[in-house]
Write an enzyme that holds these catalytic residues in place. Sequence first.
Site, PDB file in Angstrom:
ATOM      1  N   TYR A  51       0.825  -1.201   0.000  1.00 17.35           N
ATOM      2  CA  TYR A  51       0.000   0.000   0.000  1.00 17.35           C
ATOM      3  C   TYR A  51       0.859   1.250   0.000  1.00 17.35           C
ATOM      4  O   TYR A  51       2.067   1.183   0.192  1.00 17.35           O
ATOM      5  CB  TYR A  51      -0.954  -0.008   1.196  1.00 17.35           C
ATOM      6  CG  TYR A  51      -0.316   0.307   2.536  1.00 17.35           C
ATOM      7  CD1 TYR A  51       0.540  -0.586   3.163  1.00 17.35           C
ATOM      8  CD2 TYR A  51      -0.561   1.530   3.180  1.00 17.35           C
ATOM      9  CE1 TYR A  51       1.121  -0.297   4.391  1.00 17.35           C
ATOM     10  CE2 TYR A  51       0.013   1.817   4.410  1.00 17.35           C
ATOM     11  CZ  TYR A  51       0.853   0.904   5.013  1.00 17.35           C
ATOM     12  OH  TYR A  51       1.424   1.208   6.217  1.00 17.35           O
TER      13      TYR A  51
ATOM     14  N   ARG B  91      -8.229 -20.757  -1.683  1.00 19.48           N
ATOM     15  CA  ARG B  91      -7.138 -20.416  -0.776  1.00 19.48           C
ATOM     16  C   ARG B  91      -5.988 -21.373  -1.004  1.00 19.48           C
ATOM     17  O   ARG B  91      -6.145 -22.585  -0.835  1.00 19.48           O
ATOM     18  CB  ARG B  91      -7.612 -20.489   0.684  1.00 19.48           C
ATOM     19  CG  ARG B  91      -6.529 -20.148   1.692  1.00 19.48           C
ATOM     20  CD  ARG B  91      -7.087 -20.113   3.123  1.00 19.48           C
ATOM     21  NE  ARG B  91      -6.051 -19.738   4.073  1.00 19.48           N
ATOM     22  CZ  ARG B  91      -5.221 -20.595   4.676  1.00 19.48           C
ATOM     23  NH1 ARG B  91      -5.308 -21.887   4.406  1.00 19.48           N
ATOM     24  NH2 ARG B  91      -4.314 -20.167   5.534  1.00 19.48           N
TER      25      ARG B  91
ATOM     26  N   LYS C 231       6.516  -2.154   1.846  1.00 15.77           N
ATOM     27  CA  LYS C 231       5.355  -1.555   2.530  1.00 15.77           C
ATOM     28  C   LYS C 231       4.146  -2.466   2.383  1.00 15.77           C
ATOM     29  O   LYS C 231       3.247  -2.223   1.564  1.00 15.77           O
ATOM     30  CB  LYS C 231       5.087  -0.154   1.966  1.00 15.77           C
ATOM     31  CG  LYS C 231       4.175   0.687   2.837  1.00 15.77           C
ATOM     32  CD  LYS C 231       4.241   2.138   2.416  1.00 15.77           C
ATOM     33  CE  LYS C 231       3.163   2.988   3.051  1.00 15.77           C
ATOM     34  NZ  LYS C 231       3.260   3.101   4.493  1.00 15.77           N
TER      35      LYS C 231
HETATM   36  N1  PMP Z   1       7.746   3.518   8.932  1.00 15.27           N
HETATM   37  C1  PMP Z   1       6.607   2.816   8.992  1.00 15.27           C
HETATM   38  C2  PMP Z   1       6.597   1.496   9.672  1.00 15.27           C
HETATM   39  C3  PMP Z   1       5.427   3.332   8.420  1.00 15.27           C
HETATM   40  O1  PMP Z   1       4.283   2.612   8.465  1.00 15.27           O
HETATM   41  C4  PMP Z   1       5.458   4.609   7.806  1.00 15.27           C
HETATM   42  C5  PMP Z   1       4.212   5.211   7.224  1.00 15.27           C
HETATM   43  N2  PMP Z   1       3.574   4.387   6.338  1.00 15.27           N
HETATM   44  C6  PMP Z   1       6.670   5.311   7.771  1.00 15.27           C
HETATM   45  C7  PMP Z   1       7.792   4.735   8.349  1.00 15.27           C
HETATM   46  C8  PMP Z   1       6.767   6.661   7.131  1.00 15.27           C
HETATM   47  O2  PMP Z   1       6.724   6.585   5.741  1.00 15.27           O
HETATM   48  P1  PMP Z   1       6.186   7.790   4.850  1.00 15.27           P
HETATM   49  O3  PMP Z   1       6.999   8.993   5.231  1.00 15.27           O
HETATM   50  O4  PMP Z   1       6.443   7.374   3.458  1.00 15.27           O
HETATM   51  O5  PMP Z   1       4.750   7.969   5.192  1.00 15.27           O
END
Ligand code: PMP
Length: 287
Positions: A33, A101, A151
Site C-alpha cells: 500500500y 485459498r 510496505k
Molecule cells: N515507517 C513505517 C513502519 C510506516 O508505516 C510509515 C508510514 N507508512 C513510515 C515509516 C513513514 O513513511 P512515509 O513517510 O512514506 O509515510
Amino acid sequence: MSRIVYVNGEYLPEEDAKISVFDRGFLFADGVYEVTSVLGGKLIDFPGHTARLERSLSELDMAAPVDMDTLLDIHRELVQRNQVDDGLVYLQVTRGSDGDRDFVFPDAAKVASSLVAFTQSKPGVTESAASKSGIRVISIPDVRWGRRDIKTVQLLYPSMGKMMAKAAGVDDAWMVEDGEVTEGTSNNAYIVVGNRIITRQLGNEILAGITRAAVLRFAREAQMTVEERAFGIDEAKTADEAFVTSATTFVMPVVEIDGEVLGDGTPGPVAKRLREIYLDESRKAGI
Ligand code: PMP
C-alpha cells in the site's frame, strides 16, 4: 454524501465496492500500500510514493495493476470526486484472487492483481493539537518480520503497538531491536543531540519513508548536520529533542519517551523548523 472509492477500474459509492473473500490481501496480507497526503487539493510527494510502490511490487513479484500515470489520474479523480482539500489518498494493491485459498502464488498471467483506493478528508490536519504540544511515546520490542522495507499491509503488530501506547496513556510507540530504535509504529524516528539530527540508516529493518527522504534533503539544504545511523533507546531518552515523520503527520515533535521528558517538554526548535520547511516546500511542490 457517501464516499466514492476506486475498485479495479470502477469509481463506486463505498457501500457498493466489493472485493472477493478469496482475495490474497484478505487471506494472506499479500498486498502492498501507499498513503499520499493531500494539502490544498494537491498530492504531496507523489513521485516518491509511486517509486516506492513499484519497488514494493517488484520485491514481491507482484504485477502493477495499472501504470503510474494512470495511478496519478486515479488519485486526482478521487480527490476531485470527494472534494478533498486536506487529507489523504490510501491505495492498496493485492495479488488478487484465483477463487480459492492456496499458499502458492497464482500465475500472474492468469490472475490480475487488485487495486483499491480511497480518500480520507482531514480538514486542518497541518494545525493539529498534537503538532503544537508534541506527542509522548513508549518503547516496545520490534517483533515484526525481516522485510520492513517493503510496505506490506501486514500491520497487525504496528496496530498492537498503538494499542499498547493507548493502554499506557500515551500517543505512540517506538520499536526497539537489540537496544536500538528501528522506527515508530507508522513513522520514522529521529533524535536531535546538540546540532545533530540522528535517524536510523536505511536497510531491511525499516521502511524508507518518503517524508524521511524529503526532510533529510531539506535539513541538509538548510546546512543542518544529519547522521544516518542506529541510535539506542537510552540515547534517545537523554536527547535534546526527538520527532517522527510520515506522510500523514509530516514532522511531529516527540516530547517524552518512556516517561522521560525531553528538554523542557515542549516541541524542540529543530523539529519545529523542519515541520515548517517541510510543509512550505511540500505545498509548493504538490501536484
Ligand atoms: N515507517 C513505517 C513502519 C510506516 O508505516 C510509515 C508510514 N507508512 C513510515 C515509516 C513513514 O513513511 P512515509 O513517510 O512514506 O509515510
